[in-house]
Design a protein around this motif. Structure first.
Motif, PDB file in Angstrom:
ATOM      1  N   ILE A 185       2.707  27.472   2.542  1.00 36.38           N
ATOM      2  CA  ILE A 185       3.286  28.576   2.701  1.00 36.38           C
ATOM      3  C   ILE A 185       2.274  29.646   2.512  1.00 36.38           C
ATOM      4  O   ILE A 185       1.421  29.725   1.798  1.00 36.38           O
ATOM      5  CB  ILE A 185       4.229  28.715   1.402  1.00 36.38           C
ATOM      6  N   THR A 186       2.566  30.802   3.126  1.00 38.11           N
ATOM      7  CA  THR A 186       1.671  31.774   3.209  1.00 38.11           C
ATOM      8  C   THR A 186       1.922  32.645   1.960  1.00 38.11           C
ATOM      9  O   THR A 186       3.095  32.940   1.660  1.00 38.11           O
ATOM     10  CB  THR A 186       1.921  32.979   4.361  1.00 38.11           C
ATOM     11  N   THR A 187       0.866  32.854   1.119  1.00 43.27           N
ATOM     12  CA  THR A 187       0.784  33.591  -0.242  1.00 43.27           C
ATOM     13  C   THR A 187       0.112  34.791   0.019  1.00 43.27           C
ATOM     14  O   THR A 187      -1.148  35.022   0.363  1.00 43.27           O
ATOM     15  CB  THR A 187       0.200  32.539  -1.435  1.00 43.27           C
ATOM     16  N   SER A 231      -8.396  28.696   5.252  1.00 43.28           N
ATOM     17  CA  SER A 231      -8.126  27.384   5.126  1.00 43.28           C
ATOM     18  C   SER A 231      -7.340  26.988   4.125  1.00 43.28           C
ATOM     19  O   SER A 231      -7.186  27.709   3.022  1.00 43.28           O
ATOM     20  CB  SER A 231      -9.490  26.679   4.958  1.00 43.28           C
ATOM     21  N   VAL A 232      -6.837  25.666   4.102  1.00 47.85           N
ATOM     22  CA  VAL A 232      -6.096  25.138   2.923  1.00 47.85           C
ATOM     23  C   VAL A 232      -6.122  23.515   2.589  1.00 47.85           C
ATOM     24  O   VAL A 232      -6.652  22.990   3.757  1.00 47.85           O
ATOM     25  CB  VAL A 232      -4.517  25.300   3.235  1.00 47.85           C
ATOM     26  N   ASP A 233      -6.591  23.045   1.538  1.00 48.67           N
ATOM     27  CA  ASP A 233      -6.863  21.728   1.255  1.00 48.67           C
ATOM     28  C   ASP A 233      -5.476  21.067   0.722  1.00 48.67           C
ATOM     29  O   ASP A 233      -4.757  21.455  -0.038  1.00 48.67           O
ATOM     30  CB  ASP A 233      -7.836  21.638   0.110  1.00 48.67           C
ATOM     31  N   PHE A 255       0.816  -1.152   0.071  1.00 51.61           N
ATOM     32  CA  PHE A 255      -0.154   0.067   0.079  1.00 51.61           C
ATOM     33  C   PHE A 255       0.931   1.112   0.028  1.00 51.61           C
ATOM     34  O   PHE A 255       2.017   1.156   0.481  1.00 51.61           O
ATOM     35  CB  PHE A 255      -0.846   0.065   1.179  1.00 51.61           C
ATOM     36  N   SER A 256       0.412   2.413  -0.419  1.00 54.59           N
ATOM     37  CA  SER A 256       1.017   3.663  -0.417  1.00 54.59           C
ATOM     38  C   SER A 256       0.136   4.669  -0.256  1.00 54.59           C
ATOM     39  O   SER A 256      -1.005   4.779  -0.222  1.00 54.59           O
ATOM     40  CB  SER A 256       1.859   3.794  -1.834  1.00 54.59           C
ATOM     41  N   LEU A 257       0.705   5.803   0.397  1.00 59.07           N
ATOM     42  CA  LEU A 257       0.162   7.265   0.458  1.00 59.07           C
ATOM     43  C   LEU A 257       1.330   8.226  -0.069  1.00 59.07           C
ATOM     44  O   LEU A 257       2.032   8.479   0.128  1.00 59.07           O
ATOM     45  CB  LEU A 257       0.035   7.459   2.061  1.00 59.07           C
ATOM     46  N   VAL A 258       0.551   8.609  -1.180  1.00 60.35           N
ATOM     47  CA  VAL A 258       1.235   9.769  -1.916  1.00 60.35           C
ATOM     48  C   VAL A 258       0.468  11.213  -1.964  1.00 60.35           C
ATOM     49  O   VAL A 258      -0.617  11.139  -2.076  1.00 60.35           O
ATOM     50  CB  VAL A 258       1.336   9.288  -3.711  1.00 60.35           C
ATOM     51  N   ALA A 259       1.297  12.292  -1.790  1.00 61.96           N
ATOM     52  CA  ALA A 259       1.040  13.515  -1.959  1.00 61.96           C
ATOM     53  C   ALA A 259       0.549  14.006  -3.308  1.00 61.96           C
ATOM     54  O   ALA A 259       1.320  13.578  -4.196  1.00 61.96           O
ATOM     55  CB  ALA A 259       1.892  14.382  -1.290  1.00 61.96           C
ATOM     56  N   LYS A 260      -0.540  14.661  -3.701  1.00 66.44           N
ATOM     57  CA  LYS A 260      -0.823  14.961  -4.828  1.00 66.44           C
ATOM     58  C   LYS A 260      -1.233  16.483  -5.252  1.00 66.44           C
ATOM     59  O   LYS A 260      -1.435  16.762  -6.406  1.00 66.44           O
ATOM     60  CB  LYS A 260      -1.920  13.972  -5.415  1.00 66.44           C
ATOM     61  N   ASN A 261      -0.903  17.433  -4.364  1.00 69.28           N
ATOM     62  CA  ASN A 261      -1.116  18.696  -4.628  1.00 69.28           C
ATOM     63  C   ASN A 261      -0.092  19.082  -5.648  1.00 69.28           C
ATOM     64  O   ASN A 261       1.051  18.581  -5.751  1.00 69.28           O
ATOM     65  CB  ASN A 261      -1.066  19.568  -3.574  1.00 69.28           C
ATOM     66  N   ASP A 262      -0.221  19.896  -6.508  1.00 71.96           N
ATOM     67  CA  ASP A 262       0.592  20.289  -7.583  1.00 71.96           C
ATOM     68  C   ASP A 262       1.498  21.291  -7.110  1.00 71.96           C
ATOM     69  O   ASP A 262       1.567  22.435  -7.640  1.00 71.96           O
ATOM     70  CB  ASP A 262      -0.301  21.059  -9.077  1.00 71.96           C
ATOM     71  N   ALA A 267      -0.589  26.760  -0.952  1.00 73.20           N
ATOM     72  CA  ALA A 267      -0.725  28.197  -0.926  1.00 73.20           C
ATOM     73  C   ALA A 267      -1.900  28.442   0.143  1.00 73.20           C
ATOM     74  O   ALA A 267      -3.004  27.715   0.243  1.00 73.20           O
ATOM     75  CB  ALA A 267      -1.226  29.116  -2.028  1.00 73.20           C
ATOM     76  N   ILE A 268      -1.577  29.440   1.112  1.00 69.63           N
ATOM     77  CA  ILE A 268      -2.686  29.607   2.187  1.00 69.63           C
ATOM     78  C   ILE A 268      -2.557  31.178   2.430  1.00 69.63           C
ATOM     79  O   ILE A 268      -1.357  31.876   2.285  1.00 69.63           O
ATOM     80  CB  ILE A 268      -2.412  29.034   3.684  1.00 69.63           C
TER      81      ILE A 268
END
Length: 682
Positions: free
Chosen positions: A214-216, A101-103, A73-80, A93-94
């Motif tokens: 990161i604060t944008t 909020s940030v997803d 099994f694996s857990l991968v991050a997928k935000n661009d 970005a937050i």
């Protein structure tokens, strides 16, 4: 991606040794599998570039075939964030405002052959993120949703059948304001119930990702300058035709685009904007760099205020506002100096009001209270303003130095020497000789976009006296001081009006071209350098003109070498194969079948004169695990000849005589998978 480990208790010592693995570096959990081994392969190349005899090197990515069945099994991050599929959602970005909020998106995959239940936990929050969080997931089989989206609490579980995935969205909320670039993070961990029951260690039953926000926010560097009709800072209040040209530049040095920005310039007592129909009128202009679109500049009915409303300013782009003002006869100027400021306002949090307020005068502008989200404690912080050039002196010689380049940009080899740029510095003023004596005018040559593998040869900045574009013995090499290079040393007796001097600057490169995950690829890396002319003060009572600058960009080019693979029955039609650079496991990856390899070598130069010559691609096969099938073929995307090949076990060597700019050469061959990695064929 944090992956689980092989279960050593069900693998014989011989199999582990054949796979060159230990429990600390295997890719997946494997159960009840015999005769498994892996095939690892990469390619290298050497070549030369036109007009450069230095040998260049390239290295392909590494490809791996695991001849085995797996359960994992694996857990991968997928935000661009530029690295989709790793274990880090980086710099998501937050907004800087409290309560934002940030997803964070992840994919949990059951890659094994058993159903499993995973516990999802969050840990190690930094800087109060998450102050609170929700976890939603959607189970999928391929691209098809299974059931409805569900919400679980922190510490809740998700059950997946073999081959199913779950798209996770973790929504985290902050509880404080912050400045630009402020990093916050926490971890998300999936723990396998199946592996826990099998007695696996903590490291072998968990997959962990890191979520980083990161604060944008936009931050604006505002520069205000003024030039009078005398081309200096002297404004003659007795001259009815006297005027002042103001320039406001607003650069977004933040990490997010600015939208619906308002730019205001309120003129001080003694000045009023020149309007349509009045003498010396020029229309106010707004110029946008890059892809930003300029809005109109509006002059108020009283002529006392210039505004630009609803202006978008994208990251690293600049808005330049220019307008002209004259003496206000209703309120004459008093005192010696007249100073005014530009104001930029932005609705960063989108609540309908301007919460970012930035003046070009900073603390000197007492009419506003600033809020900029800038980290003013940092050295050379982003968003630094300058109003120092906007002051005019109320009271005709003129001063005007220009610098131009005959070649702004160059493409050069990864390893190269003496790439020469020529710049022309000209005195465009009147009645004044510039740099007639030392310490009057300097110029600097510095990188504005720096690259560690591109070096400006500061010890060989020279005067191109014979105008041939290169350094020749006997030409003057200039001495660098802490102020830069003295123009007097280059021009000797100085530059009279319309006289010029040509300055040569050489650039060297020392890059590499590896597509291996552990290597460095500097192809398309670039460095921009600026030559800036710096007048040091007044000459004959006439103030120094504004600094002037021109930039040149050096871009490293070469061969980009990429490798792909496919597994199928031997003697397969190449057009039917599905090429990949990812590891291949199971299925057709078995003894008796063949591993097909495709290697592409791209000449990334765009300048047609930069032909790649003598390109030699070497591929070392991992024998006896695989054996070459003697089926080499090659093609090119242009008119250059295809490669020829020789094979001397274990090395396959392919040679392209030439590759034109933007042309790609491709080679194909296959190797048969042996029985248990030996020379015994099935």
């Amino acid at each position: 991606m944090k992956t689980t480990m092989f279960k050593r208790s069900v693998l014989t010592a011989g199999i582990v040794a054949a796979m060159s693995m230990t429990a600390a570096n295997a890719a997946d959990v494997v159960y009840d599998e015999d005769n498994a081994f892996s095939v690892t392969n990469k390619a290298t190349a050497t070549y030369t570039v036109a007009n450069n005899t230095t040998e260049q090197k390239a290295e392909s990515n590494e490809v791996v075939v695991n001849v085995t069945e797996t359960g994992a099994f694996s857990l991968v991050a997928k935000n661009d964030d530029g690295n989709i599929g790793d274990d880090l959602n980086e710099n998501v970005a937050i907004n800087p405002s409290s309560g934002s909020s940030v997803d964070f998106s992840h994919t949990l995959s059951n890659d094994g052959n058993i159903s499993d239940t995973y516990t999802i936990s969050l840990a190690n929050p930094s800087n109060s993120l998450p102050a609170s969080a929700t976890i939603k997931y959607q189970i999928k089989e391929g691209n098809t949703n299974v059931g409805n989206s569900e919400t679980i609490a922190i510490g809740g579980t998700i059950t997946l059948k073999p081959g199913q995935t779950a798209d996770l969205t973790i929504t985290a909320t902050s509880n404080s304001d912050r400045v630009i670039g402020h990093n916050t993070s926490f971890t998300v961990t999936a723990t396998s119930a199946y592996l826990t029951n099998k007695g696996q260690t903590t490291a072998d039953k968990r997959a962990t990702n890191t979520n980083n926000a990161i604060t944008t926010t936009p931050v604006y560097a505002i520069t205000k300058s003024a030039t009078t009709n005398l081309n200096n800072k002297i404004f003659d209040t007795n001259n009815a035709n006297a005027y002042v040209d103001y320039t406001i530049t607003v650069k977004n040095e933040g990490n997010i685009d600015g939208t619906a920005v308002k730019i205001t310039d309120a003129l001080p007592a003694g000045l009023v904007a020149i309007k349509t129909g009045e003498d010396n009128y020029i229309a106010p202009t707004v110029v946008a760099s890059g892809t930003s679109t300029a809005k109109d500049a509006n002059i108020s009915t009283t002529g006392k205020e210039i505004t630009v409303i609803g202006q978008d300013i994208k990251m690293n782009e600049t808005i330049t506002v220019t307008f002209r003002a004259k003496k206000d006869t209703t309120t004459p100027a008093t005192g010696t100096n007249i100073t005014n400021y530009a104001l930029v306002e932005d609705d960063v949090d989108g609540n309908g009001s301007f919460d970012l307020v930035d003046s070009s005068g900073d603390d000197a502008d007492t009419s506003v209270s600033e809020k900029t989200y800038e980290d003013t404690t940092a050295t050379n912080y982003k968003g630094k303003d300058s109003n120092s050039n906007a002051t005019i002196t109320t009271s005709s010689q003129t001063r005007n130095l220009t610098v131009k380049s005959n070649t702004l940009d160059k493409e050069v080899a990864l390893i190269s020497q003496n790439n020469t740029y020529i710049y022309t510095i000209t005195n465009k003023g009147t009645d004044i000789t510039e740099a007639a004596s030392p310490d009057k005018v300097y110029f600097t040559v510095v990188p504005t976009v720096d690259d560690a593998n591109i070096t400006i040869n500061e010890a060989e900045v020279f005067v191109d006296a014979n105008d041939n574009g290169s350094y020749d013995s006997g030409e003057t090499v200039l001495t660098k001081t802490n102020k830069g290079y003295d123009l007097n040393e280059a021009a000797k007796s100085g530059l009279a009006p319309d006289e010029f001097v040509k300055i040569g600057v050489t650039v060297n490169t020392n890059g590499s071209g590896s597509n291996l995950a552990s290597g460095t690829n500097n192809i398309d890396d670039s460095e921009t350098m600026a030559i800036t002319v710096l007048p040091q003060g007044p000459v004959a009572g006439t103030p120094a003109p504004a600094n002037t600058s021109v930039s040149s960009t050096t871009t490293m080019k070469g061969v980009s070498l990429l490798k792909y693979q496919a597994v199928a029955a031997c003697k397969a039609d190449l057009t039917t194969l599905s090429w990949t650079s990812d590891p291949i496991s199971g299925g057709e990856a078995k003894p008796g079948n063949c591993v097909y390899y495709k290697i592409t070598a791209e000449n990334t130069f765009t300048d047609a004169t930069n032909v790649i010559s003598g390109l030699i691609v070497t591929d070392t096969l991992e024998t006896p695990k695989i054996e070459y099938e003697k089926d080499f073929s090659s093609e090119t995307s242009g008119s250059s000849l295809a490669a020829t090949a020789t094979y001397s076990k274990p090395n396959l060597v392919a040679t392209f005589d030439n590759l034109a700019a933007n042309e790609t050469g491709t080679i194909y061959f296959s190797a048969k998978i042996s029985q248990t990695g030996s020379t015994n064929q099935p």
